[in-house]
Scaffold this motif. Sequence first.
Motif, PDB file in Angstrom:
ATOM      1  N   GLY A 106       0.801  -1.217   0.000  1.00 43.02           N
ATOM      2  CA  GLY A 106       0.000   0.000   0.000  1.00 43.02           C
ATOM      3  C   GLY A 106       0.836   1.271   0.000  1.00 43.02           C
ATOM      4  N   GLU A 107       0.514   2.190   0.914  1.00 46.38           N
ATOM      5  CA  GLU A 107       1.200   3.481   0.989  1.00 46.38           C
ATOM      6  C   GLU A 107       2.684   3.329   1.340  1.00 46.38           C
ATOM      7  OE1 GLU A 107       2.074   7.330   0.511  1.00 46.38           O
ATOM      8  OE2 GLU A 107       0.189   6.385  -0.069  1.00 46.38           O
ATOM      9  N   ASP A 108       3.012   2.354   2.212  1.00 47.99           N
ATOM     10  CA  ASP A 108       4.430   2.118   2.536  1.00 47.99           C
ATOM     11  C   ASP A 108       5.199   1.709   1.285  1.00 47.99           C
ATOM     12  OD1 ASP A 108       4.249   2.730   5.260  1.00 47.99           O
ATOM     13  OD2 ASP A 108       3.761   0.660   5.805  1.00 47.99           O
ATOM     14  N   PHE A 109       4.593   0.867   0.434  1.00 47.33           N
ATOM     15  CA  PHE A 109       5.260   0.450  -0.792  1.00 47.33           C
ATOM     16  C   PHE A 109       5.385   1.626  -1.757  1.00 47.33           C
ATOM     17  CE2 PHE A 109       5.608  -1.425  -5.017  1.00 47.33           C
ATOM     18  CZ  PHE A 109       6.668  -2.286  -4.817  1.00 47.33           C
ATOM     19  N   ALA A 110       4.362   2.470  -1.831  1.00 48.62           N
ATOM     20  CA  ALA A 110       4.415   3.648  -2.702  1.00 48.62           C
ATOM     21  C   ALA A 110       5.558   4.567  -2.280  1.00 48.62           C
ATOM     22  CB  ALA A 110       3.077   4.388  -2.671  1.00 48.62           C
ATOM     23  N   LYS A 111       5.706   4.805  -0.965  1.00 49.21           N
ATOM     24  CA  LYS A 111       6.814   5.636  -0.464  1.00 49.21           C
ATOM     25  C   LYS A 111       8.152   4.982  -0.800  1.00 49.21           C
ATOM     26  CE  LYS A 111       4.534   7.666   3.559  1.00 49.21           C
ATOM     27  NZ  LYS A 111       4.511   7.657   5.034  1.00 49.21           N
ATOM     28  N   LEU A 112       8.226   3.675  -0.605  1.00 50.00           N
ATOM     29  CA  LEU A 112       9.448   2.921  -0.878  1.00 50.00           C
ATOM     30  C   LEU A 112       9.864   3.093  -2.335  1.00 50.00           C
ATOM     31  CD1 LEU A 112      11.239   0.589   0.581  1.00 50.00           C
ATOM     32  CD2 LEU A 112       9.935  -0.913  -0.913  1.00 50.00           C
ATOM     33  N   SER A 113       8.907   2.983  -3.243  1.00 53.08           N
ATOM     34  CA  SER A 113       9.228   3.046  -4.676  1.00 53.08           C
ATOM     35  C   SER A 113       9.690   4.430  -5.114  1.00 53.08           C
ATOM     36  CB  SER A 113       8.032   2.596  -5.514  1.00 53.08           C
ATOM     37  OG  SER A 113       6.966   3.507  -5.386  1.00 53.08           O
ATOM     38  N   ARG A 114       9.434   5.469  -4.302  1.00 49.80           N
ATOM     39  CA  ARG A 114       9.863   6.838  -4.636  1.00 49.80           C
ATOM     40  C   ARG A 114      11.097   7.264  -3.854  1.00 49.80           C
ATOM     41  NH1 ARG A 114       4.200   7.661  -3.657  1.00 49.80           N
ATOM     42  NH2 ARG A 114       4.767   8.633  -1.680  1.00 49.80           N
ATOM     43  N   SER A 115      11.640   6.409  -3.028  1.00 49.13           N
ATOM     44  CA  SER A 115      12.734   6.776  -2.126  1.00 49.13           C
ATOM     45  C   SER A 115      14.071   6.234  -2.605  1.00 49.13           C
ATOM     46  CB  SER A 115      12.444   6.249  -0.719  1.00 49.13           C
ATOM     47  OG  SER A 115      11.243   6.805  -0.233  1.00 49.13           O
ATOM     48  N   TYR A 116      15.157   6.773  -2.024  1.00 51.22           N
ATOM     49  CA  TYR A 116      16.493   6.270  -2.352  1.00 51.22           C
ATOM     50  C   TYR A 116      17.073   5.409  -1.237  1.00 51.22           C
ATOM     51  CZ  TYR A 116      18.115  10.282   0.421  1.00 51.22           C
ATOM     52  OH  TYR A 116      18.326  11.190   1.422  1.00 51.22           O
ATOM     53  N   LYS A 117      16.459   5.447  -0.042  1.00 53.97           N
ATOM     54  CA  LYS A 117      16.951   4.639   1.072  1.00 53.97           C
ATOM     55  C   LYS A 117      15.813   4.457   2.068  1.00 53.97           C
ATOM     56  CE  LYS A 117      21.106   5.296   2.608  1.00 53.97           C
ATOM     57  NZ  LYS A 117      22.323   5.742   3.272  1.00 53.97           N
ATOM     58  N   VAL A 118      15.793   3.302   2.743  1.00 53.43           N
ATOM     59  CA  VAL A 118      14.820   3.092   3.811  1.00 53.43           C
ATOM     60  C   VAL A 118      15.540   2.480   5.006  1.00 53.43           C
ATOM     61  CG1 VAL A 118      14.085   0.782   3.037  1.00 53.43           C
ATOM     62  CG2 VAL A 118      12.549   2.157   4.442  1.00 53.43           C
ATOM     63  N   ARG A 119      15.194   2.985   6.176  1.00 51.16           N
ATOM     64  CA  ARG A 119      15.689   2.411   7.423  1.00 51.16           C
ATOM     65  C   ARG A 119      14.525   1.705   8.086  1.00 51.16           C
ATOM     66  NH1 ARG A 119      18.281   6.079  11.904  1.00 51.16           N
ATOM     67  NH2 ARG A 119      16.510   5.591  13.189  1.00 51.16           N
ATOM     68  N   ILE A 120      14.783   0.507   8.581  1.00 53.05           N
ATOM     69  CA  ILE A 120      13.746  -0.324   9.179  1.00 53.05           C
ATOM     70  C   ILE A 120      14.141  -0.614  10.617  1.00 53.05           C
ATOM     71  CG2 ILE A 120      12.527  -2.535   9.023  1.00 53.05           C
ATOM     72  CD1 ILE A 120      13.692  -2.516   6.011  1.00 53.05           C
TER      73      ILE A 120
END
Length: 165
Positions: A106-120
């Motif tokens: 959903g929205e988390d995946f949409a943000k992920l696809s527009r980002s250059y890095k993610v911290r979990i």
Amino acid sequence: MRHGLALLAFAATTCVFAQPAERPNQPVFRSGPWFVVRSVRDSGKVVGCTGFYRANRHVQLSKDTLIIKTVEEVSGVAFGFDGQAPGALRPLSSAEKELQAIAFTGEDFAKLSRSYKVRIDAATAQGTMRHELELTGLSGALENIDKGCPVPEAPKTPQRRRHRS
């Protein structure tokens, strides 16, 4: 040793007599740390496209989901995109608990696809575990998956020119 010879003999006969058009699990695309594998089942009738991060089979990408399998039981997760600190922990969904994985949908995946890095940040019984994924190349992998992960054309070998004397 006998086992190895039998496998070698089998491989040699399959190469000579029945060369398949494509391998069952064939890497077809690479972009940054992401690569896409094409899987073919049911005599070529079913094609699956799965993306992986740095050859880690625990991080799998589809056209609308990123799943990160976890070794430890995770009770909550938070994401921080593009250098931002992760927000408040959210509990895992029932599907995530069943899969023993963290899922971007959903929205988390949409943000992920527009980002250059993610911290979990993942909350476990041992404390908070931190992970980072470099997302450079993710958009290319998603595009390849969306196109059905086509098999790239074999490189053409240059024709040798003959010199006349």
